[in-house]
Design a protein around this motif. Structure first.
Motif, mmCIF file in Angstrom:
data_model
loop_
_atom_site.group_PDB
_atom_site.id
_atom_site.type_symbol
_atom_site.label_atom_id
_atom_site.label_comp_id
_atom_site.label_asym_id
_atom_site.label_seq_id
_atom_site.Cartn_x
_atom_site.Cartn_y
_atom_site.Cartn_z
ATOM 1 N N ASP A 32 -5.265 -35.081 -95.557
ATOM 2 C CA ASP A 32 -5.111 -34.977 -97.001
ATOM 3 C C ASP A 32 -5.352 -33.529 -97.398
ATOM 4 N N PHE A 33 -4.378 -32.941 -98.100
ATOM 5 C CA PHE A 33 -4.513 -31.537 -98.497
ATOM 6 C C PHE A 33 -4.960 -31.453 -99.946
ATOM 7 N N ASN A 34 -6.095 -30.780 -100.164
ATOM 8 C CA ASN A 34 -6.637 -30.567 -101.505
ATOM 9 C C ASN A 34 -6.049 -29.276 -102.049
ATOM 10 N N THR A 35 -5.104 -29.406 -102.989
ATOM 11 C CA THR A 35 -4.417 -28.211 -103.496
ATOM 12 C C THR A 35 -5.358 -27.293 -104.280
ATOM 13 N N ALA A 36 -6.338 -27.879 -104.982
ATOM 14 C CA ALA A 36 -7.262 -27.059 -105.775
ATOM 15 C C ALA A 36 -8.142 -26.198 -104.875
ATOM 16 N N GLN A 37 -8.631 -26.792 -103.778
ATOM 17 C CA GLN A 37 -9.520 -26.077 -102.869
ATOM 18 C C GLN A 37 -8.786 -25.409 -101.712
ATOM 19 N N GLN A 38 -7.457 -25.666 -101.613
ATOM 20 C CA GLN A 38 -6.675 -25.135 -100.503
ATOM 21 C C GLN A 38 -7.321 -25.506 -99.170
ATOM 22 N N LYS A 39 -7.677 -26.784 -99.070
ATOM 23 C CA LYS A 39 -8.419 -27.259 -97.894
ATOM 24 C C LYS A 39 -7.750 -28.519 -97.344
ATOM 25 N N LEU A 40 -7.621 -28.576 -96.013
ATOM 26 C CA LEU A 40 -7.046 -29.739 -95.344
ATOM 27 C C LEU A 40 -8.153 -30.581 -94.730
ATOM 28 N N GLU A 41 -8.253 -31.839 -95.173
ATOM 29 C CA GLU A 41 -9.189 -32.796 -94.577
ATOM 30 C C GLU A 41 -8.435 -33.652 -93.580
ATOM 31 N N THR A 42 -8.941 -33.743 -92.364
ATOM 32 C CA THR A 42 -8.219 -34.448 -91.305
ATOM 33 C C THR A 42 -9.160 -35.317 -90.493
ATOM 34 N N ARG A 43 -8.720 -36.528 -90.203
ATOM 35 C CA ARG A 43 -9.410 -37.378 -89.228
ATOM 36 C C ARG A 43 -8.587 -37.347 -87.947
ATOM 37 N N ILE A 44 -9.253 -37.014 -86.865
ATOM 38 C CA ILE A 44 -8.539 -36.691 -85.629
ATOM 39 C C ILE A 44 -9.137 -37.444 -84.446
ATOM 40 N N LEU A 45 -8.249 -37.961 -83.602
ATOM 41 C CA LEU A 45 -8.656 -38.498 -82.307
ATOM 42 C C LEU A 45 -8.678 -37.336 -81.310
ATOM 43 N N VAL A 46 -9.821 -37.123 -80.690
ATOM 44 C CA VAL A 46 -9.994 -36.033 -79.722
ATOM 45 C C VAL A 46 -10.142 -36.642 -78.331
ATOM 46 N N THR A 47 -9.361 -36.168 -77.383
ATOM 47 C CA THR A 47 -9.420 -36.669 -76.010
ATOM 48 C C THR A 47 -9.678 -35.510 -75.059
ATOM 49 N N GLY A 48 -10.686 -35.659 -74.212
ATOM 50 C CA GLY A 48 -10.986 -34.648 -73.209
ATOM 51 C C GLY A 48 -10.587 -35.112 -71.828
ATOM 52 N N ASP A 49 -10.361 -34.163 -70.917
ATOM 53 C CA ASP A 49 -10.041 -34.548 -69.541
ATOM 54 C C ASP A 49 -11.177 -35.342 -68.923
ATOM 55 N N ASP A 50 -12.404 -35.086 -69.384
ATOM 56 C CA ASP A 50 -13.570 -35.850 -68.961
ATOM 57 C C ASP A 50 -14.640 -35.689 -70.039
ATOM 58 N N ARG A 51 -15.793 -36.281 -69.838
ATOM 59 C CA ARG A 51 -16.855 -36.247 -70.849
ATOM 60 C C ARG A 51 -17.315 -34.822 -71.133
ATOM 61 N N GLY A 52 -17.406 -34.021 -70.074
ATOM 62 C CA GLY A 52 -17.848 -32.647 -70.255
ATOM 63 C C GLY A 52 -16.862 -31.835 -71.065
ATOM 64 N N ALA A 53 -15.571 -32.038 -70.787
ATOM 65 C CA ALA A 53 -14.544 -31.312 -71.538
ATOM 66 C C ALA A 53 -14.587 -31.710 -73.007
ATOM 67 N N LEU A 54 -14.804 -32.998 -73.276
ATOM 68 C CA LEU A 54 -14.894 -33.442 -74.665
ATOM 69 C C LEU A 54 -16.068 -32.774 -75.372
ATOM 70 N N THR A 55 -17.223 -32.745 -74.719
ATOM 71 C CA THR A 55 -18.397 -32.101 -75.317
ATOM 72 C C THR A 55 -18.121 -30.631 -75.603
ATOM 73 N N ASN A 56 -17.528 -29.931 -74.648
ATOM 74 C CA ASN A 56 -17.221 -28.516 -74.842
ATOM 75 C C ASN A 56 -16.219 -28.308 -75.975
ATOM 76 N N GLY A 57 -15.228 -29.199 -76.042
ATOM 77 C CA GLY A 57 -14.222 -29.084 -77.093
ATOM 78 C C GLY A 57 -14.800 -29.316 -78.474
ATOM 79 N N LEU A 58 -15.631 -30.331 -78.607
ATOM 80 C CA LEU A 58 -16.250 -30.612 -79.899
ATOM 81 C C LEU A 58 -17.151 -29.462 -80.342
ATOM 82 N N ASN A 59 -17.913 -28.918 -79.402
ATOM 83 C CA ASN A 59 -18.792 -27.787 -79.730
ATOM 84 C C ASN A 59 -17.989 -26.556 -80.138
#
Length: 241
Positions: A32-59
């Motif tokens: 959802d793009f907030n035109t007043a704030q020029q900000k994009l709010e997004t809900r995203i599915l994140v997939t890592g090659d493994d648990r460690g990759a996911l942790t590194n990606g989120l960080n």
């Protein structure tokens, strides 16, 4: 509507930056793009090659200097769902300035992003693509004109399409592999280029076992397809009389 699919590299997008450095991918579930704030709010599915990759990606994403907000909603094994906020990128601004709109989820991996966007006219499409060349690298994967009737047909039958996808998800891994080998090998062609014997040899099982796996796979898929017949009847599609 002019539908355009692009393989896009934005140099001001934090999601692309992270996938360029870490073995993770992003698939948007809602935005959802907030035109007043020029900000994009997004809900995203994140997939890592493994648990460690996911942790590194989120960080890496949470600490990126272009992130305006980050919230971890859920996590399981090597996948997570996040809510995040970023400012408007150059490409987003260009699409909006030419009256473009997003028609499908963003898919981001390996430092690039698959965009599905739409425009109402060919002129808007051409002008947007020309302006996108400033500050972005992209390749047009497809460009198609979609009539109102075709677009309406797709919208009306999203439920039927989901039913077929659910049928695919019901397949076991062996059933999925068997059906794919049968199709790829020419089992359903006339004359057949594959037989139950070749399928059995492929998986090291008996012909009877191969037949059972194939019949179960066919039954699950065909049951879903047949159930959609009333929904995709020509009479259900609104069009010129």
């Amino acid at each position: 509507m002019i539908s355009v699919t692009m393989d896009m590299v934005q140099y001001d997008c934090p999601y692309i930056d992270v996938t360029d450095e870490v073995d993770v991918s992003f698939h948007t579930m809602h935005w959802d793009f907030n035109t007043a704030q020029q900000k994009l709010e997004t809900r995203i599915l994140v997939t890592g090659d493994d648990r460690g990759a996911l942790t590194n990606g989120l960080n890496a994403l949470q600490n990126h200097d272009r992130m305006l907000g980050f919230e971890l909603l859920s996590r399981r094994e090597n996948t997570a769902v996040i809510k995040s906020f970023i400012g408007q990128t150059n490409a987003m601004r260009t699409i909006r300035e030419h009256d473009g709109y997003i028609t499908g989820p963003f898919q981001i991996s390996d430092g690039s992003e698959l965009w599905s966007v739409g425009f109402d006219t060919a002129d808007n499409t051409d002008n947007a693509l020309a302006d996108l060349e400033v500050g972005n690298d992209f390749r047009v994967e497809s460009r198609n004109a979609t009539s109102f009737e075709d677009y309406l047909d797709v919208i009306q039958h999203l439920g039927s399409a989901k039913d077929v996808l659910d049928g695919c998800r019901e397949l076991s891994e062996r059933e999925r592999q068997t059906l794919k080998k049968a199709v790829d090998g020419g089992y359903f062609q006339t004359p057949r280029n594959a037989t139950l014997g070749t399928l059995a040899d492929e998986f090291g099982i008996s012909k009877t076992a191969a037949s059972k796996n194939l019949r179960r796979a066919e039954g699950k898929i065909l049951e879903r397809i047949v159930s959609t017949f009333p929904d995709v009847d020509d009479e259900d599609v609104i069009g010129p009389e």
